[in-house]
Design a protein around this motif. Structure first.
Motif, mmCIF file in Angstrom:
data_model
loop_
_atom_site.group_PDB
_atom_site.id
_atom_site.type_symbol
_atom_site.label_atom_id
_atom_site.label_comp_id
_atom_site.label_asym_id
_atom_site.label_seq_id
_atom_site.Cartn_x
_atom_site.Cartn_y
_atom_site.Cartn_z
ATOM 1 N N LEU A 17 -68.228 80.260 -44.047
ATOM 2 C CA LEU A 17 -68.083 79.555 -45.321
ATOM 3 C C LEU A 17 -68.163 80.560 -46.456
ATOM 4 O O LEU A 17 -69.190 81.180 -46.684
ATOM 5 N N ASN A 18 -67.045 80.727 -47.108
ATOM 6 C CA ASN A 18 -66.974 81.687 -48.196
ATOM 7 C C ASN A 18 -66.588 80.923 -49.441
ATOM 8 O O ASN A 18 -65.488 80.423 -49.554
ATOM 9 N N LEU A 19 -67.541 80.812 -50.353
ATOM 10 C CA LEU A 19 -67.242 80.020 -51.541
ATOM 11 C C LEU A 19 -67.389 80.869 -52.784
ATOM 12 O O LEU A 19 -68.321 81.614 -52.923
ATOM 13 N N ASN A 20 -66.435 80.741 -53.668
ATOM 14 C CA ASN A 20 -66.528 81.449 -54.938
ATOM 15 C C ASN A 20 -67.561 80.755 -55.794
ATOM 16 O O ASN A 20 -67.384 79.617 -56.179
ATOM 17 N N VAL A 21 -68.614 81.473 -56.110
ATOM 18 C CA VAL A 21 -69.728 80.868 -56.841
ATOM 19 C C VAL A 21 -69.317 80.407 -58.224
ATOM 20 O O VAL A 21 -68.383 80.920 -58.799
ATOM 21 N N GLY A 22 -70.020 79.432 -58.734
ATOM 22 C CA GLY A 22 -69.842 79.055 -60.125
ATOM 23 C C GLY A 22 -68.964 77.850 -60.349
ATOM 24 O O GLY A 22 -68.724 77.475 -61.470
ATOM 25 N N VAL A 23 -68.475 77.227 -59.292
ATOM 26 C CA VAL A 23 -67.683 76.018 -59.469
ATOM 27 C C VAL A 23 -68.569 74.960 -60.119
ATOM 28 O O VAL A 23 -69.711 74.756 -59.736
ATOM 29 N N THR A 61 -61.891 72.019 -54.715
ATOM 30 C CA THR A 61 -62.185 73.420 -54.438
ATOM 31 C C THR A 61 -63.224 73.557 -53.331
ATOM 32 O O THR A 61 -63.066 74.346 -52.392
#
Lengths: 102, 439, 158
Positions: A17-23, A61
Motif C-alpha cells: 500500500l503506497n499512498l501519497n500523503v496529504g489527501v 484517490t
C-alpha cells in the motif's frame, strides 16, 4: 485462520500500500475492497465495495490506492495457508488511513 | 518507512462469509511512475517533447510523492497515446502509473496529447489534448501537465504552474545588494528574471492573489516604504506613502487592500498595523498598543488577521478580526515567535520561533494548539505556503564570521510533514521567497 | 552609498580598538581623511571627539545611562555646529525576523532622535531611519558582533 496467519497477510499488504500523503479528509475515508482469490492464492477479481462514494475525489484517490495494493505484483501470490482455501477464497479488505495522522 | 500503530483487526470464521481484514498501515514513500519518451515527428517537436518530459519528471520527483522509473528498464517503447499499453510489461518494472504523450505541429501551433494510466488497475485514468499557440509557453505547459497528473493521482490541487518572487542577494554582508527577482517554482534558470536593478534595497516581496501585483518594501532615497510592483507593466508605485516607515506588507485575499505596519513619528515610531484600501487610498489603523505590531497576514476568507506583537513582553503571535477587534494571543510555547503566515487552506499558521539558540519553522492550529516544528537550524526565516497548502518555502542562512565569510542564504522547499527538503536553485543568494497563486 | 560605507568603516575604527579585525578598517579610515587633520563639525570630528553611536540591550530600544551620556555630548556638539544636519540610523542584530527588526530599529532610531530633540536640537535638523538587521556594523554570528550591531548611529548629512 489463526491470528498469526492473518498477521502475515496484513504485513504483506502493508508493504504493497503506497499512498501519497496529504489527501484531504483521509481520516474519514475507509474504502473497502472485495477480492476473490484463486486456489493458487493469486487475485481473481477485485472491486470497491463502497463505490457510492467514488464521486468524492479524495475517496476515489484512496480507493484507487487500495485497489493498487491488492493488485500489486509484490503481493502476488498472497501469503495464505494453503489448507484453508474455504476461509480465504473471498476477502474484504478495509483500508483505514487514520495512521497517516499520527 | 512504515508507520507503526495499534492495529485493530476484525475477522470472521464463518465459512460462508468473506474473510474480513483491516489494513491500517502502509508505505509513505514516493510512488513509481514511468514516463515514456514524449514523441515528436521532427527535430522541433522532439525537442519540445524532451523539454516537456524533463519538466514533468522533475516536478513530480521534486514533490516528494513520485519517482520516475529509470527509462533503461522500460520494456515497451511505443507511443502509448493511441495504443493500449501492455500493462504486464509496466507491472513487471513496478511502475504504478504510466504517462505517455506526443507533440505535433498543427496550423495553430503545437498540439500535445497525453494519456495517464493506472498500471496495477490496468486502466486509463486521464487524457488530455491541448494546443500550444507559442513555443515560449512550453515550460508552462509542462507545469500544467504536471498539475493534472498530480491532481488526478493525489486528489489534491497541484502547485507546479506557479512562480516564486524573492530577493536576490550579492555582495559583502554589511553592504548587500538586494534585487527583486522572479522565477518558476522549480527555480529553472530559463524562467529567472530580475525585476529591480539593485540600486535600492528591497525586502519582503509578496504576491497578490490576483497574480498581477507584488507588494514589497523599498528604500527609495533612503526612505523605507511599501510599494507595489505591477508584473504586467513593470511599474512601481508607492502605497505606503506615510510620514514614517511602512513595511511588512501583504495583500488581502481580494487583492483590493494591503495590510502593513506603519511606524508613526507621532506615536513614538511604534509600529502599528494599518489597512490601506488600494482603490480609495484610505487607510485605517487596526492596532493600538505600546508594543511593536507587525507581520500581519490575512486568513483566506479575509475575516481575520494573524500578526506578531511584543505587547506582552516578548514577540508572540496574535489573531484579530479584520477591523482590529478581538485580539487573542495564540502562541503558547517558549521562545520568540515571528513571521506568522495563514495557510491557503485556512487551517494552519506557519511561523518562525527562536529558542535555545536556533530558529524553528513550524505550524500550529488557529488556536495555537498542536504546534509542530518542521525544520530547525541556526537561521531560518520567511515561511511561505504553496498555493495548495501542502508545502512551505523559506530561507536558511549560514553563520557568518568576523572575516566576512559565511552568511550564505538559500531558498528551501519542504513538505509540511517535515520530509523532502530541498534547495530551490537561484543564480545568487536568495531570501524572502513568496509563492504566487496557481496561474 | 560609498560615502556611507566610508563612514561605517571610520566609525568602526573609533569604537572597536580592541579587536583584531580592525586593521583594514583603520587604514580605510585613515585614507578617507585628508592628511590626518580633523575638520571641526564633520562626521570624523563627531566620531573621534564625541562618539557617533549608542548601543542597545537585546530587544530593547531604551537608552542606557552610557547612551544618554553620549547623546548629551552629541547634543552639545550639535549646538556648537548649528549648520549641521543629521540622520539617525537605528539597527538591530540578526537574531530576529526581518520585519520585527525593522520595527525595533525604528524605535531605536526614534529614541535617539527624540532624546536629542528634548536636549534642544531642532527637529528640522534631524531625520531618522531604520535599517533593521540589513546593515550590520560587524559581520559575525556571535554576541560580540551582535552587541556592536544593536546600535543607533548619528550621521552628519551635510
Amino acid at each position: 485462520m489463526t491470528i498469526s496467519e492473518i498477521d502475515l497477510l496484513r504485513q504483506q499488504l502493508h508493504g504493497c500500500l503506497n499512498l501519497n500523503v496529504g489527501v484531504a479528509n483521509l481520516k474519514e475515508i475507509k474504502p473497502v475492497i472485495y477480492i476473490e482469490v484463486n486456489p493458487d492464492r493469486t487475485v481473481k477479481s477485485s472491486k470497491v465495495v463502497n463505490k457510492e462514494k467514488l464521486n468524492d475525489p479524495s475517496f476515489r484517490t484512496a480507493a484507487e490506492a487500495a485497489m493498487r495494493a491488492v493488485n500489486n505484483p509484490d503481493c502476488s501470490p498472497l501469503l495464505l495457508p494453503a489448507d484453508k482455501y474455504e476461509q480465504w477464497k473471498e476477502i474484504n479488505f478495509t483500508f483505514d488511513f487514520s495512521w497517516m495522522f499520527d | 518507512m512504515i508507520k507503526k500503530i495499534l492495529i485493530i483487526l476484525f475477522f470472521s470464521f464463518n465459512a460462508n462469509a468473506a474473510l474480513e481484514v483491516t489494513i491500517a498501515q502502509g508505505k509513505v514513500e514516493p510512488t513509481p511512475i514511468a514516463i515514456t519518451q514524449i514523441f515528436g515527428a521532427d527535430s522541433d517537436t522532439a525537442r519540445y517533447g524532451n523539454t516537456l518530459r524533463q519538466i514533468i519528471s522533475n516536478n513530480l520527483t521534486n514533490s516528494g510523492l513520485f519517482y520516475t522509473v529509470n527509462e533503461d528498464l522500460y520494456i515497451q517503447s511505443d507511443n502509448l497515446v493511441e495504443k493500449v499499453p501492455r500493462f504486464e510489461d509496466w507491472k513487471l518494472i513496478k511502475a504504478q502509473f504510466l504517462l505517455s504523450a506526443d507533440v505535433s505541429k498543427i496550423d495553430k501551433g503545437i498540439r500535445l496529447r497525453m494519456r495517464l494510466y493506472d498500471v496495477f488497475n490496468a486502466k486509463e485514468i486521464e487524457k488530455l489534448q491541448l494546443t500550444i499557440p507559442d513555443e515560449n509557453l512550453i515550460r508552462r505547459v509542462g507545469h500544467t501537465v504536471s498539475d493534472i497528473v498530480y491532481e488526478r493521482i493525489t486528489g489534491e490541487t497541484g502547485y507546479f504552474d506557479t512562480r516564486i518572487v524573492y530577493v536576490s542577494e550579492i555582495g559583502p554582508l554589511d553592504q548587500r545588494v538586494k534585487r527583486l527577482a522572479i522565477m518558476d517554482q522549480d527555480g529553472h534558470i530559463d524562467s529567472h528574471q530580475f525585476l529591480t536593478d539593485g540600486k535600492n534595497m528591497v525586502l519582503t516581496p509578496r504576491f497578490a492573489p490576483n497574480k498581477q501585483l507584488i507588494t514589497y518594501m523599498e528604500y527609495k532615497n533612503n526612505l523605507p516604504r511599501v510599494y507595489i510592483y505591477n508584473l504586467k507593466t513593470g511599474e512601481r508605485e508607492i502605497v505606503g506613502d506615510f510620514p514614517g516607515m511602512t513595511f511588512a506588507p501583504r495583500f488581502s485575499p481580494d487583492s483590493q487592500s494591503v495590510v502593513m505596519s506603519f511606524s508613526d513619528p507621532n506615536n513614538a515610531a511604534n509600529s502599528e498595523i494599518y489597512l490601506m484600501d488600494l482603490n480609495t487610498r484610505s487607510r485605517s489603523r487596526l492596532t493600538n498598543d505600546s508594543g511593536i505590531d507587525t507581520s500581519p497576514s490575512f486568513s483566506p476568507d479575509g475575516e481575520k488577521i494573524v500578526f506578531n506583537s511584543d505587547r506582552g513582553g516578548s514577540p508572540q503571535l496574535f489573531i484579530m478580526d479584520k477591523n482590529g477587534d478581538n485580539i487573542k494571543r495564540i502562541s503558547k510555547g517558549r521562545g520568540v515567535y515571528g513571521n506568522p503566515v495563514w495557510s491557503p487552506r485556512g487551517d494552519l499558521i506557519a511561523f518562525t520561533k527562536l529558542t535555545q539558540g536556533n530558529f524553528h519553522i513550524g505550524v500550529m492550529d488557529l488556536n495555537g494548539n498542536n504546534e509542530r516544528v518542521i525544520v530547525r537550524d541556526f537561521a531560518l526565516e520567511s515561511p511561505a505556503w504553496s498555493p495548495n497548502g501542502r508545502y512551505l518555502i523559506f530561507h536558511r542562512q549560514k553563520r557568518s564570521n568576523l572575516d566576512g565569510t559565511g552568511g550564505e542564504v538559500t531558498i528551501h522547499f519542504i513538505d509540511i510533514t517535515g520530509y523532502n527538503e530541498r534547495i530551490i536553485p537561484t543564480p545568487r543568494d536568495g531570501s524572502d521567497p513568496a509563492w504566487s497563486p496557481l496561474l | 552609498m560609498l560615502m556611507v560605507a566610508g563612514f561605517f568603516l571610520a566609525s568602526c575604527a573609533a569604537t572597536k580598538t580592541d579587536q583584531g579585525g580592525d586593521v583594514d578598517a583603520a587604514s580605510a579610515s585613515a585614507s578617507s581623511s585628508s592628511g590626518g587633520e580633523i575638520t571641526a563639525g564633520t562626521q570624523e570630528d563627531l566620531i573621534v571627539n564625541v562618539g557617533d553611536r549608542v548601543f542597545f540591550e537585546f530587544d530593547s530600544s531604551e537608552l542606557t545611562v552610557d547612551a544618554q551620556a553620549t547623546l548629551d555630548a552629541q547634543a552639545a556638539w550639535l549646538m556648537q555646529y548649528p549648520d549641521t544636519n543629521i540622520t539617525v540610523e537605528g539597527h538591530a542584530d540578526e537574531r530576529g525576523t526581518r520585519e520585527y527588526n525593522l520595527a525595533l530599529g525604528d524605535k531605536r532610531a526614534f529614541s535617539v532622535y527624540s532624546y536629542l530633540a528634548q536636549a534642544g536640537i531642532d527637529t528640522n535638523r534631524m531625520e531618522y531611519v531604520s535599517w533593521g538587521k540589513e546593515r550590520p556594523e560587524v559581520i559575525g554570528s556571535d554576541e560580540t558582533a551582535y552587541s556592536q550591531n544593536r546600535r543607533g548611529v548619528t550621521l552628519v548629512s551635510n
